[in-house]
Structures are given as C-alpha cells and as structure tokens.
Motif scaffolding. Structure first.
Motif, mmCIF file in Angstrom:
data_model
loop_
_atom_site.group_PDB
_atom_site.id
_atom_site.type_symbol
_atom_site.label_atom_id
_atom_site.label_comp_id
_atom_site.label_asym_id
_atom_site.label_seq_id
_atom_site.Cartn_x
_atom_site.Cartn_y
_atom_site.Cartn_z
ATOM 1 N N GLY A 269 33.346 0.107 -83.985
ATOM 2 C CA GLY A 269 34.747 -0.261 -84.164
ATOM 3 C C GLY A 269 35.708 0.656 -83.439
ATOM 4 O O GLY A 269 36.661 0.205 -82.803
ATOM 5 N N LYS A 298 32.522 -2.774 -88.079
ATOM 6 C CA LYS A 298 33.795 -3.476 -87.945
ATOM 7 C C LYS A 298 34.868 -2.541 -87.411
ATOM 8 O O LYS A 298 34.780 -1.321 -87.550
ATOM 9 C CB LYS A 298 34.237 -4.046 -89.294
ATOM 10 C CG LYS A 298 33.333 -5.133 -89.852
ATOM 11 C CD LYS A 298 33.889 -5.665 -91.167
ATOM 12 C CE LYS A 298 33.032 -6.790 -91.724
ATOM 13 N NZ LYS A 298 33.564 -7.328 -92.991
ATOM 14 N N SER A 299 35.899 -3.124 -86.808
ATOM 15 C CA SER A 299 37.038 -2.323 -86.364
ATOM 16 C C SER A 299 37.839 -1.880 -87.575
ATOM 17 O O SER A 299 37.641 -2.369 -88.694
ATOM 18 C CB SER A 299 37.925 -3.142 -85.427
ATOM 19 O OG SER A 299 38.604 -4.160 -86.159
ATOM 20 N N GLU A 302 39.656 -4.641 -89.197
ATOM 21 C CA GLU A 302 38.760 -5.576 -89.874
ATOM 22 C C GLU A 302 38.207 -5.004 -91.174
ATOM 23 O O GLU A 302 37.495 -5.689 -91.899
ATOM 24 C CB GLU A 302 37.590 -5.933 -88.949
ATOM 25 C CG GLU A 302 37.977 -6.773 -87.749
ATOM 26 C CD GLU A 302 36.821 -6.961 -86.778
ATOM 27 O OE1 GLU A 302 36.798 -8.009 -86.108
ATOM 28 O OE2 GLU A 302 35.965 -6.052 -86.686
ATOM 29 N N GLY A 304 37.255 -1.311 -91.347
ATOM 30 C CA GLY A 304 36.542 -0.063 -91.141
ATOM 31 C C GLY A 304 37.396 1.187 -91.268
ATOM 32 O O GLY A 304 36.960 2.273 -90.889
#
Length: 332
Positions: A269, A298-299, A302, A304
């Motif tokens: 991410g 995940k980013s 999103e 993270g």
C-alpha cells in the motif's frame, strides 16, 4: 616510526577492520526479516524515530490500537541491543482520542536531559466502523523530556509560529523534527509539516522564530554532515531526499527509495516515514540504518492506515543503494 612498528600498526588496523566487519555482519546478517514490528488487523506500527545510545537502540513509534471498537493512537517505544530482540513495548502518552499523541520525530540531548518531539493527531469518537479518518485541524507539535530515556514528562506544546501567535491560530501541523544548526551551536531548528515543511528556530525551546517553508513531503528526518543538511522526506509513496547548505536553497538528490516494495505484500500500500541513523563511524555497522513503515496489502485510504502497518529496517553505504534482510540485490 620504524618499519617493524609500522607493520605492527598496519596489522592491528587490519584486525580491527576485520573484527568490525564481522561484528556488523553478525548483527545485520542475523536479521531474518526486514520487519521489526508487524501490524495486524487491530494494530498498526508507524512513524519510527530512532536513537542509538550506549550500544542500545531506542525505537520510538506511533502505536495505533483498536480497543473495543475505538481507535487510539499512542507514542510508544522499545529497546534492543541487536535489532532482533526487542523489549516489551512501553506506551508513554495518554489514552485520549481528543489528543492522540503520536508521530515521534527524533530524540536529542539538550543540556542535562533528553527531548523527544511528537505531535497530536485528534480523531474524536473514531471507531473501527468509520472510513479512514485523518487528524483534525487541531493537530499541533510538542516535546517531552526525560532524564533516563525511560520515564517522560507530560507533553509541552511548541509555539513554533512565534510568541505572538496563539496556539489556536497556529494552524494544523504534524511530524516535528529537531536538529541543531550546523554553524551556530545552541541554535535549534524545528521542522514540521505545514505548507510543505516549515522551519522555526529557538535557543531555549520556549521562544521560537518562524522562518518559512519549502516544498516537501511528510515525516522529515534531517541529517547534518559534510557542511550541509540532508532532508529525508516522504512523498505520496516512497522516501526521497533533498539537500541544502543554507536551509533556503534545496535540491533534490538521488532517486525515489521504495526498497523491496514490489515483493513485500506487507508494504504494497505504501512505504513512508524513513528515519535515518548515521552509523558510518560505528565499528559494528559502518552504514546508514533506515527505519520506516509499510502499509499493506491495502493502501492507507483502503484501510491500511490504522491496521496492518509495520515498521521495517534497511541499510546503506551512501543513501543511494539500499539493502535489507533477505535482499539479494540493491534497490533504489
């Protein structure tokens, strides 16, 4: 000095060099993973700050914890002699979503005490059901003091915009970093994220003079070496470097550093918040060490940001080419 003594001296130097390489290889080579602290679905480790004192590493960081559905940020630390085995984590800031002290910048020695800089990151009533939320406009920068690096005083706000500006009017500011002026002893600079990176100076950590700002990413780390300032900062992804001899004129230097992100699911991410420690003159290392955090898979947007964020380590001879535990090649 006679020829025999020169030979003995040279021989002893070679032994010392070989021993230092062996010690360095032993410590860094013993690391099996680039991950120092690994996050999970309810925990994130972010924003490392590192101090090496009397052969002990003091690693300070943001600890984000989901507790009974509420998300809290703390400043915490752990210590190690070998970078592999770490002491139990100790939290040094209160449990309070209206403050959420976090993002330690660095630790400096000032007179007869240690000073740690950090920030607030208020996120009142923030729950695990909410979309990722960033800190409010009330975020400010602070310092804490210690005599022994273990017990810390209550945070004190830094009025880095000057004595005439009320704390409420200073604007949102995060990610402080303290460094002594390379030319004027006793003059201390505070770098902080606001309009890029902003800079203020003080001679006593109470009265500050605001100087201005320069374009930069966040989580800056500033090294003073070879008559210039090296500013390590984080753009949207990765870690970048600027250099200046006067804190006014800055030039980009080197390439964007992303380490092993392409192969690291735990950092897919984002890689960010590089804290660089210069141990080039230390016989056990002879390198720059960099601590950073990676979010993934995940980013941050999103999900993270408050979970699955881990602190990692890498090292370099020149700040350009980097290596890490398990790496088979250098990478920019």
């Amino acid at each position: 000095m006679g020829k025999i003594n020169i030979r003995i001296f040279t021989f002893l130097l070679l032994i010392r060099f070989a021993c230092s390489i062996k010690a360095q290889s032993k410590l860094l080579g013993a690391l099996e993973s680039p991950i120092i602290f690994k996050g999970d679905n309810t925990t994130a480790f972010r924003d490392p700050a590192i101090l090496f004192h009397e052969n002990v590493f003091y690693l300070f960081f943001t600890l984000v914890k989901t507790e009974k559905g509420l998300i809290y940020s703390y400043t915490a630390f752990s210590t190690s002699y070998d970078l592999k085995n770490w002491s139990p984590i100790k939290i040094i800031t209160p449990r309070d979503q209206s403050l959420d002290f976090c993002s330690p910048g660095n630790i400096i020695r000032y007179r007869n005490e240690w000073i740690l800089c950090l920030q607030t990151y208020p996120r009142p009533n923030y729950t695990s059901e909410d979309k990722p939320r960033f800190g409010t406009n009330d975020a400010r920068v602070f310092i804490m003091r210690s005599k022994n690096l273990i017990e810390w005083t209550k945070p004190e706000i830094l009025k880095v915009k000057g004595p005439g500006i009320k704390a409420a009017d200073m604007g949102r500011m995060i990610d402080p970093y303290l460094v002594e002026d390379k030319d004027v002893k006793g003059k201390w600079w505070c770098f902080f994220k606001q309009n890029g990176v902003s800079m203020s100076y003080s001679y006593n950590f109470e009265n500050w003079t605001f100087v201005g700002s320069v374009q930069s990413g966040e989580n800056v780390c500033v090294l003073v070496e070879q008559g210039q300032y090296t500013l390590v900062h984080s753009p949207a992804n990765g870690i970048a470097i600027k250099r200046s001899s006067d804190l006014k004129n800055w030039v980009n230097w080197g390439s964007l550093i992303t380490l092993g992100q392409n192969e690291w699911d735990w950092a897919k991410g984002r890689i960010t918040a590089g804290a660089v420690l210069n141990l080039k003159k230390d016989n056990h290392f002879g390198k720059y060490l960099m601590f950073f955090h990676g979010s993934g898979p995940k980013s941050e947007l999103e999900g993270g940001f408050d979970r699955n964020s881990s602190i990692g380590i890498a090292w370099s001879n020149d700040l350009l080419k980097w290596e890490w535990p398990g790496s088979i090649k250098y990478s920019h």
